[in-house]
Design an enzyme around this catalytic site. Structure first.
Site, PDB file in Angstrom:
ATOM      1  N   PHE A  97     -50.634  57.812  -2.052  1.00  0.00           N
ATOM      2  CA  PHE A  97     -51.620  57.847  -0.972  1.00  0.00           C
ATOM      3  C   PHE A  97     -52.486  59.096  -1.018  1.00  0.00           C
ATOM      4  O   PHE A  97     -53.591  59.121  -0.480  1.00  0.00           O
ATOM      5  CB  PHE A  97     -50.948  57.713   0.401  1.00  0.00           C
ATOM      6  CG  PHE A  97     -50.247  58.952   0.875  1.00  0.00           C
ATOM      7  CD1 PHE A  97     -50.909  59.867   1.681  1.00  0.00           C
ATOM      8  CD2 PHE A  97     -48.937  59.219   0.504  1.00  0.00           C
ATOM      9  CE1 PHE A  97     -50.264  61.021   2.107  1.00  0.00           C
ATOM     10  CE2 PHE A  97     -48.287  60.351   0.929  1.00  0.00           C
ATOM     11  CZ  PHE A  97     -48.954  61.269   1.736  1.00  0.00           C
ATOM     12  N   THR A  98     -52.028  60.158  -1.688  1.00  0.00           N
ATOM     13  CA  THR A  98     -52.809  61.400  -1.706  1.00  0.00           C
ATOM     14  C   THR A  98     -54.093  61.269  -2.522  1.00  0.00           C
ATOM     15  O   THR A  98     -54.963  62.130  -2.436  1.00  0.00           O
ATOM     16  CB  THR A  98     -51.976  62.596  -2.219  1.00  0.00           C
ATOM     17  OG1 THR A  98     -51.587  62.357  -3.576  1.00  0.00           O
ATOM     18  CG2 THR A  98     -50.754  62.817  -1.343  1.00  0.00           C
TER      19      THR A  98
END
Length: 154
Positions: free
Chosen positions: A79-80
């Site tokens: 998700f980063t």
């Protein structure tokens, strides 16, 4: 949808301390799912990645796909990749899809890759993951499905 591809000699992923995926010569893919992503984004990336000619041929020219070299694929959710770092020093991840939808599209991407390559393994969505890899080249490519989608602007 954002994918970071790295050409590898080998890679492994441990999810919550348990080996959940590995790949030999092929591709290591970090995948980030954004709020606006749909199954179309996953399809576009899977199709492009499976045909992308980034492996060297007998003349040392990048002219072969992961399938041409009988390569393997390891996919890890990340998700980063959706980080917004424009303001301040602490990024936010507000552009990332909600966890249930992100997981659904991550799993859909995996199913599409499994249709297109000989072997595709993965980490476990949302788990604490550790990876180990040996890159080849190194060759690293960042892809965004919006660039591939002719029906919308990037």
């Amino acid at each position: 949808m954002i994918a970071v591809l790295q050409r590898i000699n080998h890679a492994t992923v441990y999810s919550d301390g348990i080996l959940t995926g590995s790949a030999q010569k092929g591709l290591y893919i970090l995948l980030g799912v954004e709020k606006s992503d749909t199954e179309r984004d996953a399809l576009l990336l899977a199709e492009k990645i499976s045909k992308l000619r980034i492996f060297t041929d007998e003349n040392g020219k990048m002219n072969l796909s992961v399938n041409d070299v009988d390569g393997e694929v390891l996919v890890v959710s990340n998700f980063t990749l959706n980080a917004n770092y424009a303001h301040g020093n602490r990024p936010d991840y507000l552009n990332g899809a909600a966890p249930d939808e992100a997981n659904r599209l991550y799993e859909f991407f995996l199913s599409e890759m499994k249709k297109r390559v000989r072997k595709c393994e993965s980490g476990v969505f949302g788990s604490d993951m550790r990876t180990e890899m040996s890159t080849d080249g190194p060759v690293t490519i960042v892809m965004n499905s919006t660039v591939l989608d002719k029906s919308r602007k990037a």
